[in-house]
Design a protein around this motif. Structure first.
Motif, PDB file in Angstrom:
ATOM      1  N   CYS A  71      66.694  19.880 -38.477  1.00  0.00           N
ATOM      2  CA  CYS A  71      67.349  19.842 -39.864  1.00  0.00           C
ATOM      3  C   CYS A  71      68.427  19.281 -39.899  1.00  0.00           C
ATOM      4  O   CYS A  71      69.623  19.541 -39.069  1.00  0.00           O
ATOM      5  CB  CYS A  71      67.251  21.386 -40.186  1.00  0.00           C
ATOM      6  N   TYR A  72      68.622  18.269 -40.833  1.00  0.00           N
ATOM      7  CA  TYR A  72      69.944  17.478 -40.900  1.00  0.00           C
ATOM      8  C   TYR A  72      70.455  17.886 -42.159  1.00  0.00           C
ATOM      9  O   TYR A  72      70.082  17.436 -43.252  1.00  0.00           O
ATOM     10  CB  TYR A  72      69.726  15.790 -40.916  1.00  0.00           C
ATOM     11  N   PRO A  73      71.724  18.612 -42.350  1.00  0.00           N
ATOM     12  CA  PRO A  73      72.201  18.761 -43.584  1.00  0.00           C
ATOM     13  C   PRO A  73      73.130  17.935 -44.136  1.00  0.00           C
ATOM     14  O   PRO A  73      73.925  17.229 -43.555  1.00  0.00           O
ATOM     15  CB  PRO A  73      73.244  20.114 -43.096  1.00  0.00           C
ATOM     16  N   CYS A  74      72.865  17.396 -45.343  1.00  0.00           N
ATOM     17  CA  CYS A  74      73.922  16.267 -45.808  1.00  0.00           C
ATOM     18  C   CYS A  74      75.212  16.880 -46.076  1.00  0.00           C
ATOM     19  O   CYS A  74      75.355  18.102 -46.399  1.00  0.00           O
ATOM     20  CB  CYS A  74      73.059  15.788 -46.974  1.00  0.00           C
ATOM     21  N   ASP A  75      76.038  16.261 -46.244  1.00  0.00           N
ATOM     22  CA  ASP A  75      77.566  16.551 -46.595  1.00  0.00           C
ATOM     23  C   ASP A  75      77.701  17.156 -47.919  1.00  0.00           C
ATOM     24  O   ASP A  75      77.430  16.539 -48.900  1.00  0.00           O
ATOM     25  CB  ASP A  75      78.384  15.325 -46.468  1.00  0.00           C
ATOM     26  N   PRO A  76      77.917  18.510 -47.956  1.00  0.00           N
ATOM     27  CA  PRO A  76      77.974  19.215 -49.176  1.00  0.00           C
ATOM     28  C   PRO A  76      78.840  18.733 -50.229  1.00  0.00           C
ATOM     29  O   PRO A  76      79.007  18.637 -51.437  1.00  0.00           O
ATOM     30  CB  PRO A  76      78.197  20.574 -48.778  1.00  0.00           C
ATOM     31  N   VAL A  77      80.114  18.106 -49.481  1.00  0.00           N
ATOM     32  CA  VAL A  77      81.171  17.558 -50.475  1.00  0.00           C
ATOM     33  C   VAL A  77      80.785  16.170 -50.984  1.00  0.00           C
ATOM     34  O   VAL A  77      80.816  15.925 -52.271  1.00  0.00           O
ATOM     35  CB  VAL A  77      82.591  17.229 -49.644  1.00  0.00           C
ATOM     36  N   ALA A  78      80.001  15.391 -50.165  1.00  0.00           N
ATOM     37  CA  ALA A  78      79.608  14.149 -50.790  1.00  0.00           C
ATOM     38  C   ALA A  78      78.567  14.168 -51.895  1.00  0.00           C
ATOM     39  O   ALA A  78      78.602  13.380 -52.855  1.00  0.00           O
ATOM     40  CB  ALA A  78      78.996  13.267 -49.741  1.00  0.00           C
ATOM     41  N   VAL A  79      77.687  15.360 -51.771  1.00  0.00           N
ATOM     42  CA  VAL A  79      76.564  15.239 -52.595  1.00  0.00           C
ATOM     43  C   VAL A  79      76.797  16.445 -53.739  1.00  0.00           C
ATOM     44  O   VAL A  79      76.089  16.547 -54.634  1.00  0.00           O
ATOM     45  CB  VAL A  79      75.254  15.626 -52.090  1.00  0.00           C
ATOM     46  N   ASP A  80      77.904  17.130 -53.824  1.00  0.00           N
ATOM     47  CA  ASP A  80      78.227  18.247 -54.716  1.00  0.00           C
ATOM     48  C   ASP A  80      77.268  19.216 -54.392  1.00  0.00           C
ATOM     49  O   ASP A  80      76.736  19.741 -55.528  1.00  0.00           O
ATOM     50  CB  ASP A  80      78.682  17.664 -55.921  1.00  0.00           C
ATOM     51  N   GLY A  81      76.737  19.650 -53.141  1.00  0.00           N
ATOM     52  CA  GLY A  81      75.795  20.770 -53.267  1.00  0.00           C
ATOM     53  C   GLY A  81      75.197  20.706 -51.820  1.00  0.00           C
ATOM     54  O   GLY A  81      76.056  19.933 -50.858  1.00  0.00           O
ATOM     55  N   MET A  82      74.243  21.067 -51.525  1.00  0.00           N
ATOM     56  CA  MET A  82      73.664  21.068 -50.239  1.00  0.00           C
ATOM     57  C   MET A  82      72.096  20.669 -50.361  1.00  0.00           C
ATOM     58  O   MET A  82      71.284  21.073 -51.037  1.00  0.00           O
ATOM     59  CB  MET A  82      73.480  22.693 -49.727  1.00  0.00           C
ATOM     60  N   ILE A  83      71.869  19.694 -49.518  1.00  0.00           N
ATOM     61  CA  ILE A  83      70.479  19.122 -49.201  1.00  0.00           C
ATOM     62  C   ILE A  83      70.202  19.076 -47.820  1.00  0.00           C
ATOM     63  O   ILE A  83      71.075  18.494 -47.087  1.00  0.00           O
ATOM     64  CB  ILE A  83      70.324  17.698 -50.044  1.00  0.00           C
ATOM     65  N   ASN A  84      69.237  19.609 -47.322  1.00  0.00           N
ATOM     66  CA  ASN A  84      68.602  19.192 -46.104  1.00  0.00           C
ATOM     67  C   ASN A  84      67.620  18.556 -45.878  1.00  0.00           C
ATOM     68  O   ASN A  84      66.503  18.592 -46.506  1.00  0.00           O
ATOM     69  CB  ASN A  84      68.348  20.679 -45.386  1.00  0.00           C
ATOM     70  N   LEU A  85      67.558  17.529 -44.828  1.00  0.00           N
ATOM     71  CA  LEU A  85      66.621  16.779 -44.476  1.00  0.00           C
ATOM     72  C   LEU A  85      65.686  17.295 -43.140  1.00  0.00           C
ATOM     73  O   LEU A  85      66.634  17.617 -42.441  1.00  0.00           O
ATOM     74  CB  LEU A  85      66.957  15.376 -44.296  1.00  0.00           C
ATOM     75  N   ASP A  86      64.293  17.635 -43.322  1.00  0.00           N
ATOM     76  CA  ASP A  86      63.760  18.217 -42.196  1.00  0.00           C
ATOM     77  C   ASP A  86      62.906  17.119 -41.614  1.00  0.00           C
ATOM     78  O   ASP A  86      62.242  16.429 -42.279  1.00  0.00           O
ATOM     79  CB  ASP A  86      62.727  19.204 -42.782  1.00  0.00           C
ATOM     80  N   PHE A  87      62.909  17.220 -40.279  1.00  0.00           N
ATOM     81  CA  PHE A  87      62.189  16.178 -39.355  1.00  0.00           C
ATOM     82  C   PHE A  87      61.347  17.007 -38.451  1.00  0.00           C
ATOM     83  O   PHE A  87      61.468  17.917 -37.927  1.00  0.00           O
ATOM     84  CB  PHE A  87      63.220  15.195 -38.721  1.00  0.00           C
ATOM     85  N   ASP A  88      60.189  16.119 -38.125  1.00  0.00           N
ATOM     86  CA  ASP A  88      59.234  16.986 -37.126  1.00  0.00           C
ATOM     87  C   ASP A  88      59.630  16.299 -35.779  1.00  0.00           C
ATOM     88  O   ASP A  88      60.785  15.726 -35.706  1.00  0.00           O
ATOM     89  CB  ASP A  88      57.892  16.424 -37.465  1.00  0.00           C
ATOM     90  N   ASP A  89      59.258  16.794 -34.777  1.00  0.00           N
ATOM     91  CA  ASP A  89      59.332  16.541 -33.197  1.00  0.00           C
ATOM     92  C   ASP A  89      59.151  14.814 -33.017  1.00  0.00           C
ATOM     93  O   ASP A  89      59.744  14.262 -32.051  1.00  0.00           O
ATOM     94  CB  ASP A  89      58.647  17.567 -32.501  1.00  0.00           C
ATOM     95  N   GLN A  90      58.680  14.360 -33.951  1.00  0.00           N
ATOM     96  CA  GLN A  90      58.270  12.647 -33.662  1.00  0.00           C
ATOM     97  C   GLN A  90      59.507  12.060 -34.448  1.00  0.00           C
ATOM     98  O   GLN A  90      59.711  10.717 -34.304  1.00  0.00           O
ATOM     99  CB  GLN A  90      56.996  12.216 -34.013  1.00  0.00           C
ATOM    100  N   GLY A  91      60.416  12.555 -35.195  1.00  0.00           N
ATOM    101  CA  GLY A  91      61.544  12.056 -35.885  1.00  0.00           C
ATOM    102  C   GLY A  91      61.109  11.608 -37.310  1.00  0.00           C
ATOM    103  O   GLY A  91      61.925  10.801 -37.791  1.00  0.00           O
TER     104      GLY A  91
END
Length: 79
Positions: A29-49
């Motif tokens: 899981c790659y959390p996007c910068d909450p300050v830059a997006v004014d909130g929280m957005i998480n990018l989820d990746f599988d084991d292949q990327g």
């Protein structure tokens, strides 16, 4: 265009956009910068990327209203 599955929990104000089957294992899981997006957005990746989904918190302020209205409700108000 492939069908896109979106779930929304109104009580948590959280949405999830699936780019693969919901059963796919999220390896990273790659959390996007909450300050830059004014909130929280998480990018989820599988084991292949490969990107398998996006979790959006404070979804009502980040996603279009029509998308949330059409989303599958997963909260206790869904009937």
């Amino acid at each position: 265009m492939a069908d896109l599955r979106v779930t929304y929990d109104r009580q948590a104000n959280a949405a999830y956009v699936y780019f693969s089957d919901p059963g796919v294992n999220v390896a990273r899981c790659y959390p996007c910068d909450p300050v830059a997006v004014d909130g929280m957005i998480n990018l989820d990746f599988d084991d292949q990327g490969c990107l398998v989904g996006i979790e959006v918190l404070d979804a009502s302020s980040k996603l279009p209203r029509h998308l949330l209205s059409a989303a599958e409700r997963i909260d206790h108000e869904a009937t």
